[in-house]
Motif scaffolding. Structure first.
Motif, short mmCIF file in Angstrom:
data_model
loop_
_atom_site.label_atom_id
_atom_site.label_comp_id
_atom_site.label_asym_id
_atom_site.label_seq_id
_atom_site.Cartn_x
_atom_site.Cartn_y
_atom_site.Cartn_z
N HIS A 120 -16.89 15.23 -72.35
CA HIS A 120 -16.79 13.99 -71.56
C HIS A 120 -16.08 12.89 -72.36
N ALA A 124 -12.35 11.46 -71.16
CA ALA A 124 -12.22 10.02 -70.91
C ALA A 124 -11.06 9.44 -71.73
N ASN A 128 -7.45 8.09 -70.20
CA ASN A 128 -7.10 6.70 -70.45
C ASN A 128 -5.76 6.57 -71.18
N GLN A 135 -10.76 2.30 -66.65
CA GLN A 135 -12.15 2.68 -66.88
C GLN A 135 -12.87 2.95 -65.56
N ILE A 138 -11.87 6.43 -64.37
CA ILE A 138 -12.50 7.45 -65.22
C ILE A 138 -13.98 7.56 -64.87
N LEU A 142 -15.91 10.91 -63.60
CA LEU A 142 -16.99 11.49 -64.40
C LEU A 142 -18.37 11.24 -63.78
N ALA A 149 -17.84 4.52 -68.90
CA ALA A 149 -16.54 5.14 -69.15
C ALA A 149 -15.85 4.43 -70.32
N TYR A 152 -17.43 5.63 -73.48
CA TYR A 152 -16.95 6.99 -73.82
C TYR A 152 -15.61 6.90 -74.57
N ILE A 153 -14.71 6.09 -74.04
CA ILE A 153 -13.38 5.94 -74.65
C ILE A 153 -13.52 5.36 -76.06
#
Length: 168
Positions: A120, A124, A128, A135, A138, A142, A149, A152-153
């Motif tokens: 995940h 992400a 991106n 975001q 994404i 997800l 999101a 996550y990035i």
């Protein structure tokens, strides 16, 4: 340059002043080859005059052509950059071999790091950075919130930074 044995022919008339013109050009341009070229151009211009055109003083007429050629030559030289100003080897826009190898090694290292990320986080980050997704987009894909999101990035970038020296 073709010459005629008849001193009254155009070639014969020119030939009487040819050596003198060559010396004049050599003094002016300081190059024997260029001087010979300019003398040849003088002869060509002399030959291109209008048929039947009266020339009072042939020597003065030839020197007027010669001076005009010198002026043209100097103007042409002023408009060209000097050879010293042009670098012998222009820098290439392409990266050098060391950079190509180094970039390839960093790319391989990054691929290894990305493969080690949880799916995940990796997905992400890739969506991106590579696909330009926001975001929000994404998060929708997800099934998480927009802020999750973003986290996550951020987490994926932090993990990549820990393993190699890149900025987010």
């Amino acid at each position: 340059m073709t010459t005629s044995s008849d001193p009254q022919s155009a070639d014969g008339q020119f030939q009487r002043h040819a050596n003198e013109l060559l010396r004049f050009f050599t003094r002016q341009v300081k190059c024997a080859e260029l001087a010979a070229d300019l003398r040849q151009e003088t002869w060509l211009r002399f030959r291109r005059r209008e048929p039947g055109e009266e020339i009072g003083n042939l020597r003065a007429f030839l020197y007027r052509i010669a001076r005009n050629l010198i002026i043209d030559h100097r103007r042409q030289q002023e408009s060209r950059p000097a050879l010293e100003e042009i670098p012998a080897e222009l820098p290439s826009e392409q990266p050098g071999p060391e950079r190509v190898v180094g970039d390839g090694q960093r790319l391989a290292q990054l691929q290894t790091i990305l493969q080690g990320l949880p799916p995940h986080l990796r997905q992400a980050l890739l969506w991106n950075r590579l696909d330009g997704m926001t975001q929000r987009e994404i998060g929708e894909r997800l099934g998480v919130s927009e802020s999750m999101a973003g986290r996550y990035i951020l987490k994926a970038l932090e993990l990549c930074q820990q393993h190699m020296d890149i900025s987010p």
